[in-house]
Design a protein around this motif. Sequence first.
Motif, PDB file in Angstrom:
ATOM      1  N   TYR B  14       0.855  -1.198   0.000  1.00 18.01           N
ATOM      2  CA  TYR B  14       0.000   0.000   0.000  1.00 18.01           C
ATOM      3  C   TYR B  14       0.881   1.234   0.000  1.00 18.01           C
ATOM      4  O   TYR B  14       1.612   1.471   0.961  1.00 18.01           O
ATOM      5  CB  TYR B  14      -0.925  -0.018   1.227  1.00 18.01           C
ATOM      6  CG  TYR B  14      -1.693   1.264   1.422  1.00 18.01           C
ATOM      7  CD1 TYR B  14      -2.697   1.634   0.530  1.00 18.01           C
ATOM      8  CD2 TYR B  14      -1.402   2.110   2.490  1.00 18.01           C
ATOM      9  CE1 TYR B  14      -3.399   2.824   0.690  1.00 18.01           C
ATOM     10  CE2 TYR B  14      -2.096   3.305   2.661  1.00 18.01           C
ATOM     11  CZ  TYR B  14      -3.090   3.646   1.757  1.00 18.01           C
ATOM     12  OH  TYR B  14      -3.766   4.830   1.943  1.00 18.01           O
ATOM     13  N   PRO B  16       0.328   5.131  -0.212  1.00 15.21           N
ATOM     14  CA  PRO B  16      -0.804   6.057  -0.170  1.00 15.21           C
ATOM     15  C   PRO B  16      -0.832   7.052  -1.329  1.00 15.21           C
ATOM     16  O   PRO B  16      -1.900   7.481  -1.745  1.00 15.21           O
ATOM     17  CB  PRO B  16      -0.631   6.781   1.178  1.00 15.21           C
ATOM     18  CG  PRO B  16       0.748   6.485   1.635  1.00 15.21           C
ATOM     19  CD  PRO B  16       1.151   5.199   1.008  1.00 15.21           C
ATOM     20  N   PRO B  94       0.695  -6.049   7.376  1.00 13.67           N
ATOM     21  CA  PRO B  94       0.996  -5.215   8.548  1.00 13.67           C
ATOM     22  C   PRO B  94       0.121  -5.642   9.721  1.00 13.67           C
ATOM     23  O   PRO B  94      -0.939  -6.248   9.516  1.00 13.67           O
ATOM     24  CB  PRO B  94       0.641  -3.792   8.096  1.00 13.67           C
ATOM     25  CG  PRO B  94      -0.159  -3.940   6.856  1.00 13.67           C
ATOM     26  CD  PRO B  94       0.065  -5.303   6.289  1.00 13.67           C
ATOM     27  N   LEU B  95       0.533  -5.337  10.943  1.00 15.09           N
ATOM     28  CA  LEU B  95      -0.246  -5.697  12.128  1.00 15.09           C
ATOM     29  C   LEU B  95      -1.661  -5.166  12.001  1.00 15.09           C
ATOM     30  O   LEU B  95      -1.856  -4.003  11.642  1.00 15.09           O
ATOM     31  CB  LEU B  95       0.409  -5.104  13.387  1.00 15.09           C
ATOM     32  CG  LEU B  95       1.722  -5.732  13.835  1.00 15.09           C
ATOM     33  CD1 LEU B  95       2.250  -5.013  15.087  1.00 15.09           C
ATOM     34  CD2 LEU B  95       1.552  -7.223  14.124  1.00 15.09           C
ATOM     35  N   VAL B  96      -2.647  -5.999  12.294  1.00 18.57           N
ATOM     36  CA  VAL B  96      -4.028  -5.522  12.248  1.00 18.57           C
ATOM     37  C   VAL B  96      -4.308  -4.650  13.469  1.00 18.57           C
ATOM     38  O   VAL B  96      -3.519  -4.608  14.428  1.00 18.57           O
ATOM     39  CB  VAL B  96      -5.051  -6.694  12.188  1.00 18.57           C
ATOM     40  CG1 VAL B  96      -4.932  -7.432  10.873  1.00 18.57           C
ATOM     41  CG2 VAL B  96      -4.888  -7.633  13.357  1.00 18.57           C
ATOM     42  N   PHE B  98      -4.187  -1.511  13.541  1.00 16.54           N
ATOM     43  CA  PHE B  98      -3.447  -0.253  13.432  1.00 16.54           C
ATOM     44  C   PHE B  98      -3.637   0.291  12.019  1.00 16.54           C
ATOM     45  O   PHE B  98      -3.696  -0.495  11.073  1.00 16.54           O
ATOM     46  CB  PHE B  98      -1.939  -0.457  13.664  1.00 16.54           C
ATOM     47  CG  PHE B  98      -1.581  -0.862  15.063  1.00 16.54           C
ATOM     48  CD1 PHE B  98      -1.420   0.101  16.053  1.00 16.54           C
ATOM     49  CD2 PHE B  98      -1.415  -2.206  15.387  1.00 16.54           C
ATOM     50  CE1 PHE B  98      -1.097  -0.279  17.343  1.00 16.54           C
ATOM     51  CE2 PHE B  98      -1.092  -2.585  16.677  1.00 16.54           C
ATOM     52  CZ  PHE B  98      -0.936  -1.617  17.655  1.00 16.54           C
ATOM     53  N   PRO B  99      -3.693   1.630  11.883  1.00 15.41           N
ATOM     54  CA  PRO B  99      -3.744   2.188  10.526  1.00 15.41           C
ATOM     55  C   PRO B  99      -2.424   1.925   9.796  1.00 15.41           C
ATOM     56  O   PRO B  99      -1.361   1.946  10.424  1.00 15.41           O
ATOM     57  CB  PRO B  99      -3.955   3.690  10.748  1.00 15.41           C
ATOM     58  CG  PRO B  99      -3.872   3.949  12.202  1.00 15.41           C
ATOM     59  CD  PRO B  99      -3.745   2.651  12.933  1.00 15.41           C
ATOM     60  N   VAL B 100      -2.516   1.671   8.491  1.00 12.05           N
ATOM     61  CA  VAL B 100      -1.306   1.377   7.715  1.00 12.05           C
ATOM     62  C   VAL B 100      -0.748   2.671   7.133  1.00 12.05           C
ATOM     63  O   VAL B 100      -1.459   3.438   6.491  1.00 12.05           O
ATOM     64  CB  VAL B 100      -1.633   0.392   6.570  1.00 12.05           C
ATOM     65  CG1 VAL B 100      -0.368   0.054   5.789  1.00 12.05           C
ATOM     66  CG2 VAL B 100      -2.282  -0.861   7.113  1.00 12.05           C
ATOM     67  N   GLU B 101       0.529   2.897   7.372  1.00 12.43           N
ATOM     68  CA  GLU B 101       1.198   4.071   6.788  1.00 12.43           C
ATOM     69  C   GLU B 101       1.627   3.764   5.357  1.00 12.43           C
ATOM     70  O   GLU B 101       1.414   4.549   4.447  1.00 12.43           O
ATOM     71  CB  GLU B 101       2.463   4.424   7.596  1.00 12.43           C
ATOM     72  CG  GLU B 101       2.218   4.869   9.012  1.00 12.43           C
ATOM     73  CD  GLU B 101       1.900   6.356   9.114  1.00 12.43           C
ATOM     74  OE1 GLU B 101       1.655   6.999   8.077  1.00 12.43           O
ATOM     75  OE2 GLU B 101       1.880   6.852  10.248  1.00 12.43           O
ATOM     76  N   VAL B 106       2.950   0.223  10.125  1.00 18.35           N
ATOM     77  CA  VAL B 106       1.725   0.779  10.717  1.00 18.35           C
ATOM     78  C   VAL B 106       2.052   2.038  11.509  1.00 18.35           C
ATOM     79  O   VAL B 106       3.208   2.295  11.853  1.00 18.35           O
ATOM     80  CB  VAL B 106       1.029  -0.247  11.646  1.00 18.35           C
ATOM     81  CG1 VAL B 106       0.525  -1.439  10.850  1.00 18.35           C
ATOM     82  CG2 VAL B 106       1.947  -0.681  12.783  1.00 18.35           C
ATOM     83  N   SER B 107       1.010   2.793  11.788  1.00 15.02           N
ATOM     84  CA  SER B 107       1.186   4.015  12.575  1.00 15.02           C
ATOM     85  C   SER B 107       1.281   3.679  14.056  1.00 15.02           C
ATOM     86  O   SER B 107       0.484   2.905  14.587  1.00 15.02           O
ATOM     87  CB  SER B 107       0.000   4.944  12.330  1.00 15.02           C
ATOM     88  OG  SER B 107       0.004   5.967  13.303  1.00 15.02           O
TER      89      SER B 107
END
Lengths: 128, 250
Positions: B14, B16, B94-96, B98-101, B106-107
């Motif tokens: 991802y 952005p 990415p770890l669930v 958490f928002p993905v950067e 993740v953030s």
Amino acid sequence: MSGRYHRPHGWAWFLERPGYIRFMVRELTSFFVAGYLIVLLVTLGRLGGGEAAFAEWLNALSGPGWMLAHVVALIAAVWHSITWFGAVPQAMPMYLGEKKLPAPLAAVVMGYGPWLTVTAVIVWWVLR
Amino acid sequence: MSTELTMTLEVFRYHPETDSEPRFQAYEVPYDEDWVVLDALNWIKDHVDGSLTHRWSCRMGVCGSCGMMVNGDPKLTCAVFLKDYYPRPIKVEPLVNFPVERDLVVSLDGFMDKLEAVKPYIIRGDVNDTSGGEYLQSPAELAQYKQYSMCINCMLCYAACPVAGHEDEFLGPAALALGHRYNKDSRDQGQAERLDVMLVGEAIWGCTFVGECTVVCPKHVDPAGAIQQAKAVGAQEFFKRFVAPKGAGV
Ligand code: SF4
Ligand code: FES
């Protein structure tokens, strides 16, 4: 928040990990425990309603449907108890100086031990 | 290295600035018995796709920065071996919760705020007075909190916790375990201050004791146990505050 991706949560989150399913089963068993308590309260109520009402209620309870319900409630209550005794060493750790009591031992000392003791006393009192 | 053998890594991507939705990209990586998932990710970054973004540092389960979902399980990628999955493909996300950067990153913002909220340091009234020497502590007193001090802030427990995913007010396993760690420290006097934070709303009461945080914790911290103990302390405190509110002079 722009530029960040928030993954959606599905409604079926409790199926995502075996641990979540075990958690849901544990929580759902409490409904059976609550259901059995209601039956017990109704039984007490009937007892107050006189001998005939009580006998009629007992007679109804001995039907196969109620028997099955009791067996299911018993299994649910036993499982609920086992999960909680399993959690006792985590929620109430016991220390002997620097050493934490091993989990199985702590579960016996604070869970199964007192439970079996109380059960034995009740059984003795009822059967004496 | 047995270079002929390969296996597939399906990696969450991802970016952005170009992607509105994440996608999965499959990579063929060399299969080596001694490789951990992080080695494979680093190999992709070095040899195939330099734009792949992931966090790591120590490669030895200490820094806590390489946590990701590996086939749906929160894992330190420096501690899971390819051989445990070979020859099946491995899905890395990415770890669930958490928002993905970007890609696998993740953030950390919300997590850092929660850690900070529990005041994870020793609080004392006499901090500037050193005349009494060190604050002594016996091995038995150390044992009371040592397990809860082993946290490496890897956030795997948040990724395993359904409450952390659904309830923003919930401080979460690592932060609550850390708060409890200081409350149990014989040198500390800050329990009341911490409980002011922990007992608000869903901060601690959001926990329903699913217990998966403890299952996934790579450092055997047992956050679930720490939270239940902290709840017991909190319940006593809640009752005390109920019968004798602050300032009532009791
Ligand atoms: S409690 Fe365990 S899983 Fe959670 S952040 Fe700390 S080390 Fe990681
Ligand atoms: S790279 Fe430091 S814990 Fe994995």
